[in-house]
Design an enzyme around this catalytic site. Structure first.
Site, PDB file in Angstrom:
ATOM      1  CG  HIS A 101      21.315  -3.665 -13.299  1.00  0.00           C
ATOM      2  ND1 HIS A 101      21.214  -4.164 -12.056  1.00  0.00           N
ATOM      3  CD2 HIS A 101      22.341  -2.515 -13.135  1.00  0.00           C
ATOM      4  CE1 HIS A 101      22.093  -3.320 -11.068  1.00  0.00           C
ATOM      5  NE2 HIS A 101      22.702  -2.555 -11.754  1.00  0.00           N
ATOM      6  CE1 TYR A 157      24.818   6.371  -3.682  1.00  0.00           C
ATOM      7  CE2 TYR A 157      22.874   5.791  -4.905  1.00  0.00           C
ATOM      8  CZ  TYR A 157      24.210   5.586  -4.248  1.00  0.00           C
ATOM      9  OH  TYR A 157      24.813   4.215  -4.961  1.00  0.00           O
ATOM     10  CB  CYS A 197      26.655  -8.732  -7.121  1.00  0.00           C
ATOM     11  SG  CYS A 197      25.675  -9.012  -5.813  1.00  0.00           S
ATOM     12  CB  SER A 254      23.408  -2.824  -6.721  1.00  0.00           C
ATOM     13  OG  SER A 254      22.402  -2.433  -7.716  1.00  0.00           O
ATOM     14  CE  LYS A 306      21.837   1.734 -11.063  1.00  0.00           C
ATOM     15  NZ  LYS A 306      22.281   0.529 -11.773  1.00  0.00           N
ATOM     16  NE  ARG A 318      27.712   3.082  -5.265  1.00  0.00           N
ATOM     17  CZ  ARG A 318      27.040   2.344  -6.092  1.00  0.00           C
ATOM     18  NH1 ARG A 318      27.557   2.003  -7.268  1.00  0.00           N
ATOM     19  NH2 ARG A 318      26.123   1.326  -5.893  1.00  0.00           N
ATOM     20  CG  ASP A 375      25.222  -0.196 -13.538  1.00  0.00           C
ATOM     21  OD1 ASP A 375      25.135  -1.072 -12.767  1.00  0.00           O
ATOM     22  OD2 ASP A 375      24.491   1.065 -13.120  1.00  0.00           O
ATOM     23  NE  ARG A 395      20.233   1.427  -6.678  1.00  0.00           N
ATOM     24  CZ  ARG A 395      19.753   0.373  -6.304  1.00  0.00           C
ATOM     25  NH1 ARG A 395      18.517   0.690  -6.117  1.00  0.00           N
ATOM     26  NH2 ARG A 395      20.245  -0.637  -6.121  1.00  0.00           N
TER      27      ARG A 395
HETATM   28  C1  OXD Z   1      23.462   0.544  -8.370  1.00  0.00           C
HETATM   29  C2  OXD Z   1      24.470   1.370  -9.251  1.00  0.00           C
HETATM   30  O1  OXD Z   1      22.941   0.843  -7.355  1.00  0.00           O
HETATM   31  O2  OXD Z   1      24.897   0.881 -10.291  1.00  0.00           O
HETATM   32  O3  OXD Z   1      23.326  -0.558  -9.046  1.00  0.00           O
HETATM   33  O4  OXD Z   1      24.725   2.374  -8.513  1.00  0.00           O
HETATM   34 MN    MN Z   2      24.011  -0.940 -11.219  1.00  0.00          MN
END
Ligand code: OXD
Ligand code: MN
Length: 585
Positions: free
Chosen positions: A230, A201, A254, A252, A210, A370, A279, A73
């Site tokens: 989130h 992306y 974590c 993100s 998002k 990913r 998420d 991002r």
């Molecule tokens: C982020 C995702 O960047 O979930 O938080 O992809």
């Molecule tokens: Mn996320």
């Protein structure tokens, strides 16, 4: 509703308008069918956009390599375009709608010449839920279409939900020329529109995620009295078979996916974690005074590095069929590979940019590589994950990645104090966004990059939602990432985090011993179950202690952060700050 009917209503009018602007060669209305998915994937395989992986070990799995400058991002090119700057607040980039029109609209002119334009209707949330919302993404990227089919309920299902109405989020996405200088991710919350150009992306281009489910939905949620967060959602089942649901916000990369799919350690027979989402949570006060959550997504767009049979066996079990991998490395026999997969890098490994790996070279998979996988394939998926009424939340957890300061776990004194704890969160940055990694930044509720409006108003909204709950969830803060002076993790993490969840559950049930501290209620040493763990000497003391000097510094940083909000900082939060400062004295 058949696409032909949709083509005649407000949706059709908008698609016509976009076609006039972008001039595609062909328009494809996506139905979401399996045949359509296969056809789009087949075309991408022919053009080299997707590479099929080993058909025996990973049937229907593909690898996509993105442009090397388009791997995460890009927060610097992400804007909130409200009419008034102060409504976007000091933590968002702001662009006026007029400037957006002037600077960005022209980038769409003729941008789809020679390309197909796909109309992708999608439903965020379970079919039949009054909480679910429709969006339509127009895109010229078949990779986006294929990912959206995994991540959302796409096509006919969404059109059926929409009917002939105009109540849908309009997302216009084009790869443009992929030049970062001409990359913009713009949100117009006042009229539920998104413009994204110049990136393929995930977080920039899969607009349901998002852009819609957090930035636009957070704005809509404030107007309508609910929260778009989130957060992962999990169901924690105890040996008596009782399930309590927990929502947890972490920045993100974590460990949200790992926590949502946790497998209890052997020392915890009878315990089970059910995955509802990894998420995003949309949470509504129910008529019973509890907070009810749905996962608006239908799949997982997870970080691959670090995922292994040890750290997340449930994820590994769902990653061997029907998955799109992005920017992972690939073994000579066509299997996906990444750092931390717990399997040595084989000779002949090819890195995320398609180059043969040489031993000792830095990373083979991109650190933000990913997987896109369907929630249906997750072995721990909750029987309630698609319940239209959602699941009742008993506890909310906020968590950051902090080498220092924050203890393993503490409980807030009240809802208002919990909102203050969430608002005061900070975390070390990760590879999920471009920019420096490992720098501590304030990240309230893990929403810094995702809140579609002024965060001062957002905290006010949290306080007002709490005031409507007769049984508000208890609010906790955790930190799995405390390290010793020599940089070693003090807490084992992963499955062992169940020990912390167990204490949280005991608090929800009204038992569980606590020790009061200025920051909140910590478990007593006896209350945290560490049977069978062999923590390093002094580790538990460090994990369960509050260093007043370090917190004084934290207080100063929080003050600087809160000061930016001026009179948009809710009075109740300022009072929590003052009370905290007094307790620290
Ligand atoms: C982020 C995702 O960047 O979930 O938080 O992809
Ligand atoms: Mn996320």
């Amino acid at each position: 509703m058949p696409a032909t009917m949709a083509q005649q209503g407000p949706l059709g009018d908008w698609v016509d308008e976009v076609c006039r602007l972008t001039q595609p060669d062909k328009v494809v209305w996506c139905t979401g069918s399996e045949e359509e998915y296969q056809a789009i994937v087949g075309e991408m395989v022919r053009t080299g956009t997707l590479i099929p992986l080993n058909a025996d070990s990973h049937p229907a799995c593909y690898l996509h390599r993105s442009h090397h400058s388009d791997v995460a991002r890009t927060e610097q090119s992400t804007f909130i375009c409200t009419s008034r700057k102060e409504d976007a607040g000091p933590t968002n980039n702001w662009m006026s709608p007029a400037e957006a029109q002037e600077r960005v609209a022209k980038l769409y002119q003729g941008c789809m010449r020679g390309r197909k334009l796909y109309v992708v209707p999608y439903l965020m949330g379970p079919v039949g839920s009054s909480y679910s919302r429709v969006g339509v993404e127009i895109t010229d990227s078949p990779y986006v279409v294929a990912n959206m089919r995994i991540m959302t309920r796409m096509g006919k299902t969404a059109l059926d939900h929409l009917g002939s109405g105009a109540d849908f989020v309009k997302g216009l996405h084009s790869l443009g020329d992929l030049n970062p200088e001409r990359r913009f991710i713009l949100h117009f919350p006042e009229d539920h529109r998104i413009w994204s150009i110049g990136s393929g992306y995930g977080g920039n281009a899969l607009l349901g995620k998002k852009c819609h489910a957090l930035r636009i939905a957070s704005w809509v949620g404030r107007q309508e009295g609910w929260l778009a967060e989130h957060m992962l959602i999990l169901g924690l089942q105890d040996p008596a078979g009782e399930v309590h649901y927990i929502a947890a916000a972490f920045p993100s990369a974590c460990g949200k996916t790992n926590l949502a799919m946790l497998v209890p350690p052997a020392a915890f027979p009878g315990w089970k974690v059910w995955t509802v989402g990894d998420d995003i949570a949309w949470m509504h006060p129910g008529s019973d005074g509890r907070l009810w959550a749905i996962n608006p997504e239908a799949g997982f767009f997870g970080v691959a590095p670090g995922t292994s049979p040890k750290t997340n066996p449930n994820a590994m079990a769902m990653l061997n069929r029907g998955v799109i991998f992005t920017n992972v490395a690939v073994t000579p026999d066509g299997r996906p590979w990444w750092e931390g997969i717990d399997e040595p890098a084989p000779p002949g490994l090819v890195d995320w940019q398609g180059r043969l790996c040489s031993p000792g070279r830095e990373k083979s998979a991109h650190p933000n590589s990913r997987f896109t996988a369907s929630a249906r394939n997750c072995p721990s998926i909750s029987p309630s994950w698609e319940d239209p009424k959602g699941v009742p939340i008993s506890a909310i957890i906020f968590g950051g990645r902090r080498a220092r300061v924050a203890p393993l776990v503490y409980e807030s004194f009240s809802w208002a104090h919990g909102v203050f704890v969430g608002a005061g969160m900070a975390s070390e940055t990760t590879a999920a966004a471009t920019g420096a990694v490992g720098v501590v930044r304030r990240d309230p509720m893990a929403m810094l990059p995702f809140c579609g409006y002024n965060m001062g108003d957002y905290w006010g909204h949290w306080l007002s939602v709490g005031a409507r709950l007769k049984q508000p969830p208890k609010i906790f803060h955790v930190n799995w990432f405390r390290t010793s002076a020599d940089g070693k993790y003090l807490w084992p993490g992963y499955g062992e985090n169940l020990r912390v969840l167990q204490w949280i559950l005991s608090r929800v049930k009204g038992s569980g011993k606590t020790a009061e501290s200025p920051i909140g209620l910590l478990p007593t040493r006896e209350a945290l179950n560490v049977d069978g763990l062999k923590p390093a000497p002094g580790a538990l003391d460090a994990l369960l202690s509050v260093d007043r000097v370090a917190w004084q510094q934290e207080l100063k940083d929080q003050r600087k952060f809160f000061d930016q909000f001026g009179d948009r900082l809710p009075r109740a939060l300022a009072k929590e700050y003052e009370a905290f400062a007094a307790r620290l004295q």
